[in-house]
Enzyme design. Structure first.
Site, short mmCIF file in Angstrom:
data_model
loop_
_atom_site.label_atom_id
_atom_site.label_comp_id
_atom_site.label_asym_id
_atom_site.label_seq_id
_atom_site.Cartn_x
_atom_site.Cartn_y
_atom_site.Cartn_z
N CYS A 114 -3.81 -11.39 -5.97
CA CYS A 114 -5.11 -10.77 -5.63
C CYS A 114 -6.30 -11.64 -6.00
O CYS A 114 -7.40 -11.45 -5.48
CB CYS A 114 -5.24 -9.41 -6.31
SG CYS A 114 -3.85 -8.35 -5.99
N HIS A 259 -12.50 -6.69 -6.81
CA HIS A 259 -11.22 -6.48 -6.14
C HIS A 259 -11.00 -4.98 -5.97
O HIS A 259 -11.23 -4.20 -6.90
CB HIS A 259 -10.12 -7.10 -7.01
CG HIS A 259 -8.74 -6.83 -6.50
ND1 HIS A 259 -8.42 -6.90 -5.16
CD2 HIS A 259 -7.59 -6.49 -7.15
CE1 HIS A 259 -7.15 -6.62 -5.01
NE2 HIS A 259 -6.62 -6.37 -6.20
N ASN A 289 -5.56 -1.63 -1.22
CA ASN A 289 -5.53 -2.93 -1.90
C ASN A 289 -4.95 -3.97 -0.94
O ASN A 289 -3.77 -3.91 -0.60
CB ASN A 289 -4.67 -2.79 -3.16
CG ASN A 289 -4.57 -4.07 -3.96
OD1 ASN A 289 -4.96 -5.14 -3.49
ND2 ASN A 289 -4.02 -3.98 -5.15
#
Ligand code: UT7
Length: 332
Positions: A114, A259, A289
């Site tokens: 990520c 994020h 996500n």
């Protein structure tokens, strides 16, 4: 450092197909109520069968290059942050180079999960500041649906597909003097915690075989509760380090682009940073996500919606498997 690196253009792409919480209710033992209250996610985008990670990047890169006013021939390097490459070999950056018909460029994928886009941005910044390159295409792109275990309710409600790109360019219009551009980036990691978010089968250590296929170890596994704790702590610490390096405080930040992993992580981060909740860009409800794609999709959406405009200072931060994390401060 002789040159200032700027973000001259951004773009994003998300696939058309929408997977809603209601769809997931029909697939596994979950509820819209649980997903929304525990994560903030309402829906996510899923690729079509014939779309690969490189296809997302090509679409997003075209938008970013157009905004930057750059041709493909001007790209000196392509950095792709992804854990879902088209192939193990060649790299996805290599496929993108071919599809965009970029004549000559350094091409590399980085597997920083990520945090992949922030890692790529930091590398692009260094390449430009050192004078090595003028234009670096940085992508964060994932087809997480290809590695998601849709029998595991702990993870499958979280993930989606998409891509965001930025063109990192040598600033030649007095950016250093007027204090705009990429002011600072901070990247770090802790490999001791790698097992908390991993895919244990399918690499050289334990190759995927017909015998171990049913264990589903070639798909994403995560200890969510542990990841949550570290994510808040390390993103907050990394934000502080990046801001210190940039010589700015939280009061100077006009927009935080975190994020998009969990709305509760974002809220905990905002609290730790003592930031203003109204200055945080959130689109997790639409995409879930998307790993390395999460920050650059949000950045591009914020810019195209007029929420990040010229002169604004933006703080981006991400955390992911590895563990990896990083932050960047950019003045547009
Ligand atoms: O992008 C990389 C970084 N990733 C992250 O930052 C993700 C970090 N972690 C998280 O976001 C959260 O930990 C999750 C959203 C993954 C889980 O939320 P949580 O509040 O930590 O839930 P939990 O794992 O503690 O589970 C609570 C309960 C459990 O039931 P019991 O044991 O209390 O009976 C789970 O079995 O919720 C249950 N549960 C679900 N229930 C309905 C877990 N997943 C689901 C689900 N639907 N999808």
């Amino acid at each position: 450092m002789n040159h200032r690196a700027i973000i001259s253009g951004t773009g994003h792409y998300t696939p058309e197909h929408v997977l809603t919480n209601a769809d997931l209710e029909r697939m596994i033992d979950t509820s819209d109520e649980w997903i929304v209250t525990r994560t903030g996610i309402h829906e996510r985008r899923i690729r079509s069968k014939d779309e690969a990670t490189s296809d997302f990047i090509v679409a997003a890169a075209r938008c970013a290059l157009e905004q930057a006013g750059k041709t493909t021939a001007e790209i000196d390097a392509i950095i792709v942050g992804t854990v879902t490459p088209d192939y193990k070999l060649p790299s996805t950056a290599s496929v993108v180079q071919r599809k965009l018909d970029i004549p000559k460029a350094a091409i590399v994928d980085i597997a920083a999960a990520c945090a992949g886009f922030i890692y790529g941005l930091a590398m692009g910044q260094s390449f430009v500041e050192s004078g090595m390159y003028r234009n670096v295409l940085v992508a964060g792109a994932e087809t997480l649906s290809s590695i998601t275990n849709y029998q595991d309710r702990n993870t499958c409600v979280l993930f989606g597909d998409g891509c965001g790109c930025a063109v990192v360019t040598r600033g030649e219009n007095g950016e250093k003097e007027n204090g705009t551009g990429i002011l600072a980036a901070h990247i770090s990691g802790d490999g001791r915690l790698g097992d908390l978010l991993n895919m244990p089968i399918g690499g050289s250590k334990v190759p995927l075989t017909p015998e171990n296929y049913e264990q589903r170890g070639h798909l994403l596994h995560m200890d969510g509760r542990e990841v949550f704790k570290y994510a808040v702590r390390e993103m907050a610490d990394s934000c502080v380090q990046a801001m210190e390096k940039a010589g700015v405080g939280i009061e100077d930040i006009d927009m935080i682009i975190p994020h998009q992993a969990n709305i509760r992580i974002i809220e905990a981060l905002v609290k730790k940073l003592k930031a203003n909740r109204d200055k945080v860009f959130i689109n997790i409800q639409n995409y879930g996500n998307t790993s390395a794609a999460s920050v650059p999709i949000a950045l591009d959406e914020a810019r195209r919606a007029g929420k990040v405009t010229k002169g604004m200072t933006v703080l981006m931060t991400a955390f992911g498997g590895g563990f990896t994390w990083g932050s960047a401060v950019v003045r547009f």
